[in-house]
Structures are given as C-alpha cells and as structure tokens.
Design an enzyme around this catalytic site. Structure first.
Site, mmCIF file in Angstrom:
data_model
loop_
_atom_site.group_PDB
_atom_site.id
_atom_site.type_symbol
_atom_site.label_atom_id
_atom_site.label_comp_id
_atom_site.label_asym_id
_atom_site.label_seq_id
_atom_site.Cartn_x
_atom_site.Cartn_y
_atom_site.Cartn_z
ATOM 1 N N ASP A 85 1.247 -0.867 0.046
ATOM 2 C CA ASP A 85 -0.337 -0.210 -0.016
ATOM 3 C C ASP A 85 0.977 1.030 0.029
ATOM 4 O O ASP A 85 1.884 1.443 0.692
ATOM 5 C CB ASP A 85 -0.589 0.094 1.339
ATOM 6 C CG ASP A 85 -2.125 1.328 1.246
ATOM 7 O OD1 ASP A 85 -3.107 1.227 0.705
ATOM 8 O OD2 ASP A 85 -1.261 2.434 1.156
ATOM 9 N N ASP A 143 -4.160 2.214 -4.564
ATOM 10 C CA ASP A 143 -3.474 2.256 -4.380
ATOM 11 C C ASP A 143 -2.308 0.601 -3.521
ATOM 12 O O ASP A 143 -1.624 0.981 -3.060
ATOM 13 C CB ASP A 143 -2.450 3.324 -3.734
ATOM 14 C CG ASP A 143 -3.032 3.795 -2.033
ATOM 15 O OD1 ASP A 143 -3.944 3.038 -1.730
ATOM 16 O OD2 ASP A 143 -2.364 4.261 -1.205
ATOM 17 N N ASP A 176 -1.834 8.992 -11.572
ATOM 18 C CA ASP A 176 -1.905 7.446 -11.849
ATOM 19 C C ASP A 176 -0.413 7.836 -12.581
ATOM 20 O O ASP A 176 -0.440 6.437 -12.680
ATOM 21 C CB ASP A 176 -2.770 8.206 -13.598
ATOM 22 C CG ASP A 176 -4.585 8.452 -13.684
ATOM 23 O OD1 ASP A 176 -4.334 7.938 -11.552
ATOM 24 O OD2 ASP A 176 -5.032 8.502 -13.104
#
Length: 295
Positions: A175, A218, A192
């Site tokens: 993460d 994410d 992005d």
C-alpha cells in the site's frame, strides 16, 4: 424413373452441392482411420487433392503430433461403442500452421447396424478462441497499469490454494504511503503516473511464476509461489527500497510503500490469506507513521 426417384436424386444433388460449397471441413474415415471422403474445404485446408487424401490415415494428414494418440483412441472407442462425441483440437494446415477446430462426429452404420465409418464435420474456431482469450485477458487486466487486476489475483490464489497438497504461496500486500497527499498536491494525472510506475517497478522485481496485481486504488499484491517468510521478508525490503527511489515529476515528494507479508497454504481461503497480509501491511504502515510523524 419414378417421381420418388427424381425427388431422391434431387435431394442427393442438394446434399452434394452443400458439401462441396460449405467451408466446414467434412471427411469420412473407416475403422482403420483411413480417409474415405474429403470435401473441397478439407482439400484446401490440407493443400491436398482428393486423390492424395483418400486412403491416408487422417491423423497422419492434419492432426498435430501430441493429439495423434487421443485421436486414435477416440476412433477406436467410437467404432467399439457406436457413439462418437464432440471434440476440439489443433489441426495442421498444408502449410504447417496450427488451427483450432471444433468437431462434430457421427458413427455411420451398415444395414445390420454395425459401425463401419465415422463422419466428421470440423469448424475452424481459431479466430473465436483468440477473441475469447483476448476478452478474458482484458477482463483480468488493470486498465491503468496493464498488470493483473483483482479478479486475476483471486483466480491465481484459488489455483494455488484449492489443492490438498502443494507448495505454499507467498503474498506481499503493498500500500503506497502519502498517495492521497500526492493526488491532492499534484493532481490525479500525476497520481496515475505514479501508480503506473509502481506497477512497473514491482513487475521488474517479480520472478518467473510470480504475479503482480493491482488490488484497487493504491494497493498492489505480489504473489510468489513457494515463497517462505524469510525470503518474502527479503523481497519486501527490496520492494520498499525500489519504490522509495525518486519519481520523475515529484522531486520533493518521495513515494513510500508499506508491505505486509503472509504465507498461504493449501486448503486456505484466498480471502483469509489476503486479510492476513493486509493486517500485516497495516502494522508496517503504523510503524512508518511512528517513525515519520508527517505521514
């Protein structure tokens, strides 16, 4: 010639015209697997005239080597039982190109009900199977990063865990740290690009047989079949170091990553393994926050 004879002759002519015109690959083979009939489509497929096909064993003409034995067994079973079943396999064209062919087979019987031949109607389904494979690949690919998506991840976990005996599978649940801050300060387009670059870096660390997937947002997961806790801990440190390296366009905003490690064992549910890795990731993230107050 009676009216019935005329009707019969007309029907036979229609059947012959259809068999000659169809793109289906039609052939009839005897009990010894020798070709008794091959329509024009099959002649074109094999690049052989009818004279060169008749009398040849079909599996020597167009069946790929690894399918020869199953094809022989299928003919033997059909002749012994009087029943033939639909099949699908690879055939070789006269140029040696593999094509996927779906077959519908029918056992032909003589007047006494004894099987004497098998009629096969083959349909080239290569394009259909390639299209289906493409759709399946698309359905299992994350559109932004190009790596596997959540569905592909859980399919892979099921394959590894839905067994009685087999190797363990290592799970790294990753993460990103401060990703919301990056989005807020630099915009979603930059965010992005960060996700795409993280996916690239994780894929570069993966070994043959590993799977790198974007779980969502994410969150990323790296699966390593056969991974143990010790080797996974080493890999987790490499992931953290690799992702922490500078990103173009973010000179003042390093991107960190928290990694949780779990080992899944045969018989476990994929959800349980992911949850365990997720919990370990939160432990790592809490540790990062204690060490770096601004996180």
């Amino acid at each position: 010639m009676t009216g019935r004879d005329v009707e019969t002759a007309g029907a036979l002519a229609l059947v012959a015209a259809f068999i000659d015109a169809t793109e289906a690959l039609v052939c009839i083979v005897d009990a010894d697997s020798r070709i008794l009939f091959a329509n024009p489509a099959l002649q074109r497929f094999t690049a052989r005239s009818a004279d060169r096909l008749l009398g040849e064993r079909f599996w020597e003409v167009y069946v790929v080597p690894e399918h020869v034995e199953p094809a022989q067994d299928a003919v033997a079973q059909a002749m012994a039982t009087g029943q033939a079943h639909p099949q699908e396999g690879d055939w070789l064209t006269g140029d040696g190109v593999r094509r996927r062919v779906a077959m519908r087979n029918t056992v032909l019987e003589d007047g006494a009900g004894r099987p004497f031949a098998i009629a096969c109607v083959g349909i080239d389904v290569t394009a259909d199977r390639e299209r289906e494979a493409g759709l399946h690949q698309q359905a299992q690919t994350d559109l932004l990063t190009g790596i596997a998506n959540r569905a592909a991840l859980f399919d892979a976990l099921h394959r590894h865990l839905d067994v009685v005996v087999g190797p363990d599978v290592g799970v790294l649940f990753c993460d990103l740290d401060r990703f919301k801050q990056i989005n807020d300060e630099y915009g979603h387009q930059v965010g992005d690009r960060v996700l795409v670059e993280v996916a690239r870096r994780l894929s570069a660390l993966a070994s043959s047989g590993d799977l790198v997937a974007r779980l969502g947002g994410d969150e990323f997961v790296l699966l390593r079949p056969g991974g143990d806790e010790s080797s996974l801990a080493v890999l987790a440190r490499r992931v953290a170091t690799t992702v922490l390296a500078p990103f173009g366009g973010l000179p003042d905003q390093p991107v960190g990553i928290s990694v949780g490690v779990a080992v899944g064992r045969p018989g476990e549910a994929p959800d349980e393994v992911i949850a365990r890795a997720d919990l370990a990731m939160y432990g790592a993230k809490s540790h990062h926050r204690r060490r770096t107050p601004r996180d």
